[in-house]
Design an enzyme around this catalytic site. Structure first.
Site, mmCIF file in Angstrom:
data_model
loop_
_atom_site.group_PDB
_atom_site.id
_atom_site.type_symbol
_atom_site.label_atom_id
_atom_site.label_comp_id
_atom_site.label_asym_id
_atom_site.label_seq_id
_atom_site.Cartn_x
_atom_site.Cartn_y
_atom_site.Cartn_z
ATOM 1 N N ASP A 40 -45.910 -7.253 -29.952
ATOM 2 C CA ASP A 40 -46.960 -7.438 -30.969
ATOM 3 C C ASP A 40 -47.499 -6.047 -31.286
ATOM 4 O OD1 ASP A 40 -49.308 -7.761 -32.354
ATOM 5 O OD2 ASP A 40 -50.167 -9.268 -31.013
ATOM 6 N N ARG A 80 -55.169 -7.789 -45.489
ATOM 7 C CA ARG A 80 -55.260 -8.560 -44.252
ATOM 8 C C ARG A 80 -54.123 -9.580 -44.220
ATOM 9 N NH1 ARG A 80 -59.701 -6.856 -42.432
ATOM 10 N NH2 ARG A 80 -59.367 -7.947 -40.500
HETATM 11 C C1 LIG Z 1 -55.596 -7.557 -34.394
HETATM 12 C C2 LIG Z 1 -54.581 -8.109 -33.502
HETATM 13 C C3 LIG Z 1 -54.021 -9.372 -33.740
HETATM 14 C C4 LIG Z 1 -54.591 -10.401 -34.690
HETATM 15 O O1 LIG Z 1 -54.827 -10.126 -35.960
HETATM 16 P P1 LIG Z 1 -55.737 -11.063 -36.873
HETATM 17 O O2 LIG Z 1 -55.211 -10.723 -38.231
HETATM 18 O O3 LIG Z 1 -57.152 -10.670 -36.635
HETATM 19 O O4 LIG Z 1 -55.483 -12.479 -36.520
HETATM 20 C C5 LIG Z 1 -52.971 -9.780 -32.933
HETATM 21 N N1 LIG Z 1 -52.516 -8.997 -31.951
HETATM 22 C C6 LIG Z 1 -53.051 -7.795 -31.684
HETATM 23 C C7 LIG Z 1 -52.484 -6.992 -30.566
HETATM 24 C C8 LIG Z 1 -54.127 -7.327 -32.428
HETATM 25 O O5 LIG Z 1 -54.680 -6.155 -32.122
#
Ligand SMILES: *Cc1c(COP(=O)(O)O)cnc(C)c1O
Length: 413
Positions: free
Chosen positions: A196, A231
């Site tokens: 991720d 976003r």
């Molecule tokens: C920000 C983040 C997300 C989630 O993003 P959103 O768009 O706020 O749902 C997922 N994984 C990691 C590691 C993040 O830093």
């Protein structure tokens, strides 16, 4: 009709927020300032239509241009990250992770990740999130000495639990991620590796952080952090079977109609990320973070893990003054026009609402054109605000200075 004529209240609030952004320093590591081109696409007529399905396989008529836009977004994402498949429809990073989990695991399957309190994300197994309700998370640790990923603990947990998936990639981790090492452990126990890269995608795109490919089986990211798009979320893989599962788990698995205005804005941002200037941008983010970390260390602050390799740092305030808390800092700095968030330090004795640290990041200020020597000025502002944390009039004076400093750095066009 313009917003100001139809809804002057909202128009004024938008105007005020614009001014807030222009007159303050945005150091929240997960935020950025997008181009006007990205905002133009996000605010376009593409918000009007349903396009459930995928290019050339839609459930609604009239999708001729939507097909071309989504296909371009996919092609550009693949080109940026050098992979075979991309799904650009996830509405957010958390949605991208939910769909990725669905593609890699059956309900109830076990996976290992870094806990939220150690720098992970709530979608990595926080108990109230779907990632813990529908699957079984367990967590590997940071080494308490180096404060970096403890690969012995990753391997131990992997051997002990035989998880279906190993998750790497974080929200508050200032060091380079060794994807290859994670893959070796995943292969040893027959797990899938999921990266991720929500925070570091822009650095990967600009060559300022190693790529998760070819090591990770599945890669997810947000598009609005260092990648500097609207976003949203994005999922990628090189595996055809996983790609099919990912497409199914996004639509119809967890979403309905795609946000085509946002997908168009993603395509625009991806186009920007493919330009040579973006490489310069990504490298400058990292140089600026290093400069800020060095300046703060010089003033007596301690950095978790000793510094930063990427766009963010965790500042342990206790080293400067044992009484400083993260909550105090967030509040005082905001009064001084410096926006950041409190963050737990490893083994933080204070509760999560208080904490002993702050997380600072340089993606947004780098988009405004700040360079290394400007970050030294920012460190000075931070330290002055912390020293004056209970003195509202002193904080107000700093805020005026910060606003004046900000005038030198207009928002990107
Ligand atoms: C920000 C983040 C997300 C989630 O993003 P959103 O768009 O706020 O749902 C997922 N994984 C990691 C590691 C993040 O830093």
């Amino acid at each position: 009709m313009a917003i100001k004529d139809i809804d002057p209240i909202i128009a004024e609030l938008i105007q005020k927020e614009k001014q807030r952004q222009e007159t303050t320093l945005e150091l929240i590591a997960s935020e950025n300032h997008v181009s006007t081109a990205v905002m133009e696409a996000a605010g376009s007529c593409l918000t009007n239509k349903y396009a459930e399905g995928y290019p050339a396989a839609r459930y609604y008529g009239g999708c001729e241009y939507y097909d071309q836009i989504e296909s371009l977004a996919i092609a550009r994402a693949k080109q940026i990250f050098g992979c075979q498949f991309a799904n650009v429809q996830p509405h957010s990073g958390a949605n991208a992770n939910l769909a990725s989990f669905m593609a890699m695991m059956q309900p109830g399957d076990r996976y290992i990740s870094l806990a939220l309190s150690s720098g992970g994300h709530l979608s990595h197994g926080m108990k109230l999130n779907t990632s813990a309700i529908f699957w079984q998370p367990d967590h590997y640790e940071l080494d308490s000495k180096t404060e970096t990923i403890d690969f012995d603990s990753v391997r131990r947990k992997a051997l002990e639990l035989k998880p279906k998936m190993i998750l790497c990639g974080y929200s508050a981790y200032p060091r380079t991620i060794d994807f290859k090492r994670f893959r070796e452990i995943a292969d040893e126990v027959g797990a899938l590796l999921f990266a991720d890269i929500a925070h570091i995608a822009g650095l990967v795109a600009g060559g300022a952080h190693p790529s998760p490919f070819p090591h990770a089986h599945v890669v997810s990211t947000t598009t609005h952090k260092t990648l500097r798009g609207p976003r949203g979320g994005l999922i990628m893989t090189n595996d055809e079977a996983l790609a099919k599962a990912i497409n199914r788990s996004v639509f119809p698995g967890s979403q309905g109609g795609p946000l085509m205005h946002i997908i168009a804005a993603k395509a625009v941002a991806f186009g920007e990320a493919l330009r040579p200037e973006f490489k310069t941008y990504a490298q400058q983010i990292v140089r600026n973070a290093a400069a800020l970390a060095k300046a703060l260390a010089g003033k007596g602050y301690r950095l978790q893990s000793g510094g930063t390799d990427n766009h963010l740092m965790l500042v342990d305030l206790r080293a400067r003054n044992a009484d400083f808390t993260g909550a105090d800092a967030e509040k005082a700095l905001e009064k001084a026009g410096i926006i950041c968030n409190k963050n737990a330090i490893l083994n933080d004795p204070r509760p999560p609402k208080l904490t002993s640290g702050i997380r600072l990041g340089t993606p947004a200020v780098t988009s405004r054109g700040l360079k290394e020597h400007d970050l030294e000025v920012v460190a000075e502002f931070i330290d002055r605000a912390m020293s004056a944390k209970d003195d509202d009039s002193a904080l107000k004076t700093i805020r005026a200075e910060v606003a004046k400093f900000c005038q030198k750095f207009p928002m990107p066009h």
